[in-house]
Enzyme design. Structure first.
Site, PDB file in Angstrom:
ATOM      1  N   VAL A  93       0.870  -1.281  -0.015  1.00  0.00           N
ATOM      2  CA  VAL A  93      -0.028   0.032   0.001  1.00  0.00           C
ATOM      3  C   VAL A  93       0.852   1.179  -0.145  1.00  0.00           C
ATOM      4  O   VAL A  93       0.444   2.381   0.056  1.00  0.00           O
ATOM      5  CB  VAL A  93      -0.871  -0.007   1.199  1.00  0.00           C
ATOM      6  CG1 VAL A  93      -1.983  -1.161   1.030  1.00  0.00           C
ATOM      7  CG2 VAL A  93      -0.088  -0.043   2.571  1.00  0.00           C
ATOM      8  N   HIS A 109      -4.257  -4.313  -3.126  1.00  0.00           N
ATOM      9  CA  HIS A 109      -4.750  -3.883  -1.620  1.00  0.00           C
ATOM     10  C   HIS A 109      -4.979  -2.563  -1.103  1.00  0.00           C
ATOM     11  O   HIS A 109      -5.176  -2.236   0.173  1.00  0.00           O
ATOM     12  CB  HIS A 109      -3.608  -4.733  -0.641  1.00  0.00           C
ATOM     13  CG  HIS A 109      -3.708  -6.221  -0.737  1.00  0.00           C
ATOM     14  ND1 HIS A 109      -2.782  -6.925  -0.496  1.00  0.00           N
ATOM     15  CD2 HIS A 109      -4.617  -7.146  -1.378  1.00  0.00           C
ATOM     16  CE1 HIS A 109      -2.624  -8.181  -0.841  1.00  0.00           C
ATOM     17  NE2 HIS A 109      -4.090  -8.030  -1.259  1.00  0.00           N
ATOM     18  N   CYS A 120     -20.086   7.085  -1.298  1.00  0.00           N
ATOM     19  CA  CYS A 120     -20.026   7.107  -2.872  1.00  0.00           C
ATOM     20  C   CYS A 120     -18.885   6.466  -3.453  1.00  0.00           C
ATOM     21  O   CYS A 120     -19.018   6.459  -4.689  1.00  0.00           O
ATOM     22  CB  CYS A 120     -20.151   8.514  -3.211  1.00  0.00           C
ATOM     23  SG  CYS A 120     -18.581   9.492  -3.176  1.00  0.00           S
ATOM     24  N   CYS A 136     -16.143  13.668   2.699  1.00  0.00           N
ATOM     25  CA  CYS A 136     -15.827  13.493   1.328  1.00  0.00           C
ATOM     26  C   CYS A 136     -15.983  14.532   0.621  1.00  0.00           C
ATOM     27  O   CYS A 136     -16.894  15.236   0.469  1.00  0.00           O
ATOM     28  CB  CYS A 136     -16.671  12.396   0.804  1.00  0.00           C
ATOM     29  SG  CYS A 136     -16.632  11.965  -1.089  1.00  0.00           S
ATOM     30  N   CYS A 139     -19.070  13.820  -2.346  1.00  0.00           N
ATOM     31  CA  CYS A 139     -20.724  13.919  -1.890  1.00  0.00           C
ATOM     32  C   CYS A 139     -20.834  14.592  -0.722  1.00  0.00           C
ATOM     33  O   CYS A 139     -22.088  14.749  -0.290  1.00  0.00           O
ATOM     34  CB  CYS A 139     -21.023  12.444  -1.985  1.00  0.00           C
ATOM     35  SG  CYS A 139     -20.219  11.495  -0.439  1.00  0.00           S
ATOM     36  N   GLY A 175       9.348 -10.752  -3.341  1.00  0.00           N
ATOM     37  CA  GLY A 175       9.079 -10.414  -1.964  1.00  0.00           C
ATOM     38  C   GLY A 175       7.844 -10.543  -1.339  1.00  0.00           C
ATOM     39  O   GLY A 175       7.080  -9.804  -0.706  1.00  0.00           O
ATOM     40  N   LEU A 202      13.686 -13.382  -0.303  1.00  0.00           N
ATOM     41  CA  LEU A 202      14.448 -13.720   0.452  1.00  0.00           C
ATOM     42  C   LEU A 202      15.066 -15.123   0.963  1.00  0.00           C
ATOM     43  O   LEU A 202      15.987 -15.415   1.180  1.00  0.00           O
ATOM     44  CB  LEU A 202      14.111 -12.733   1.796  1.00  0.00           C
ATOM     45  CG  LEU A 202      15.256 -12.462   2.904  1.00  0.00           C
ATOM     46  CD1 LEU A 202      16.638 -11.916   2.487  1.00  0.00           C
ATOM     47  CD2 LEU A 202      14.720 -11.782   4.163  1.00  0.00           C
ATOM     48  N   ALA A 219      15.990  -8.703  -2.248  1.00  0.00           N
ATOM     49  CA  ALA A 219      15.472  -7.968  -3.467  1.00  0.00           C
ATOM     50  C   ALA A 219      16.320  -6.815  -4.089  1.00  0.00           C
ATOM     51  O   ALA A 219      16.735  -6.943  -5.270  1.00  0.00           O
ATOM     52  CB  ALA A 219      14.044  -7.447  -3.173  1.00  0.00           C
TER      53      ALA A 219
END
Length: 234
Positions: A93, A109, A120, A136, A139, A175, A202, A219
């Site tokens: 994220v 995700h 909305c 928001c 809306c 990863g 890893l 990585a």
């Protein structure tokens, strides 16, 4: 028909851990001090919105203190230089792929730097604190929540991901633990369609046995070497 140059890359927490972001599933990771049920379920949001919002506020603060590493940079370089399509499907994220320069990304995700309106369904770019009851802009409902796919919710853009896998010649997983579905099933989906599969991790993941080729190590070392190999091909 598969594109002989199309690549789909799945990335997980392991690629961002080397930038200093805690992983969710390590023994000392994010979940060590929080039960999943307390911070990452729809029930948790309904029960204690302040705790859930604060948890993701802290993650957003931590993200602002780190930078992309060599693995993120290498994937951005691959996208720029590769003759075919390169799609990054990330379970993360964070925005480290974007900051490294990658442009074709699916955050299956969700994203820390985004807010979702529960009224909305509009998404708004977001930085800083997101308190419960935030309004928001679209809306006017006081229903903004972290734009995170909670456990029990359906990941974003699954149809597009499946279409990309069906049209790829190579699927690489970088990863990832191989323990979180549906992403953990992508390797089997790819293999069933004759797509070459590669794991860069890893250590062996829960799904290592499904990959045609597995390479294990950091990585930040493995990914640049792999990108160099690909770009050296005629």
């Amino acid at each position: 028909m598969p594109d002989s140059r199309a690549i789909v890359i799945l990335t997980g927490a392991g690629i961002s851990a080397e930038s200093g972001l805690e992983t969710f599933r390590s023994a000392d990771g994010l979940w060590a001090n929080h039960r999943i049920e307390d911070v990452c379920t729809p029930e948790a949001l309904a029960r204690d919105a302040a705790l859930v919002h604060r948890f993701y506020d802290l993650r957003r603060e931590a993200l602002a203190t780190v930078v992309p590493n060599a693995a993120h940079d290498a994937l951005a370089r691959l996208e720029r230089a590769w003759a075919g399509d390169v799609l990054i499907v990330t379970q993360n994220v964070d925005d480290l792929h974007e900051r490294a320069g990658s442009r074709t990304i699916i955050h299956m995700h969700g994203e820390l730097n985004s807010a979702l309106c529960a009224a909305c369904d509009r998404r708004e770019p977001w930085s800083g604190s997101l308190p419960p009851g935030a309004v928001c802009p679209s809306c006017g409902a006081p229903r903004l929540r972290p734009d995170i796919v909670f456990f029990g919710e359906i990941p974003y853009q699954m149809e597009r991901i499946e279409e990309a896998l069906a049209g790829a010649s190579l699927f690489a997983s970088i990863g990832t633990s191989g323990a979180v579905y549906p992403a953990a099933g992508f390797v089997r989906m790819a293999r069933s369609m004759g797509v070459e599969t590669l794991e860069l991790n890893l250590e062996p993941s829960a799904g290592s046995g499904w990959f045609d080729d597995c390479r294990h190590g950091p990585a930040s070392l493995l990914v640049p070497r792999w990108v160099d190999e690909l770009l050296a091909q005629p």
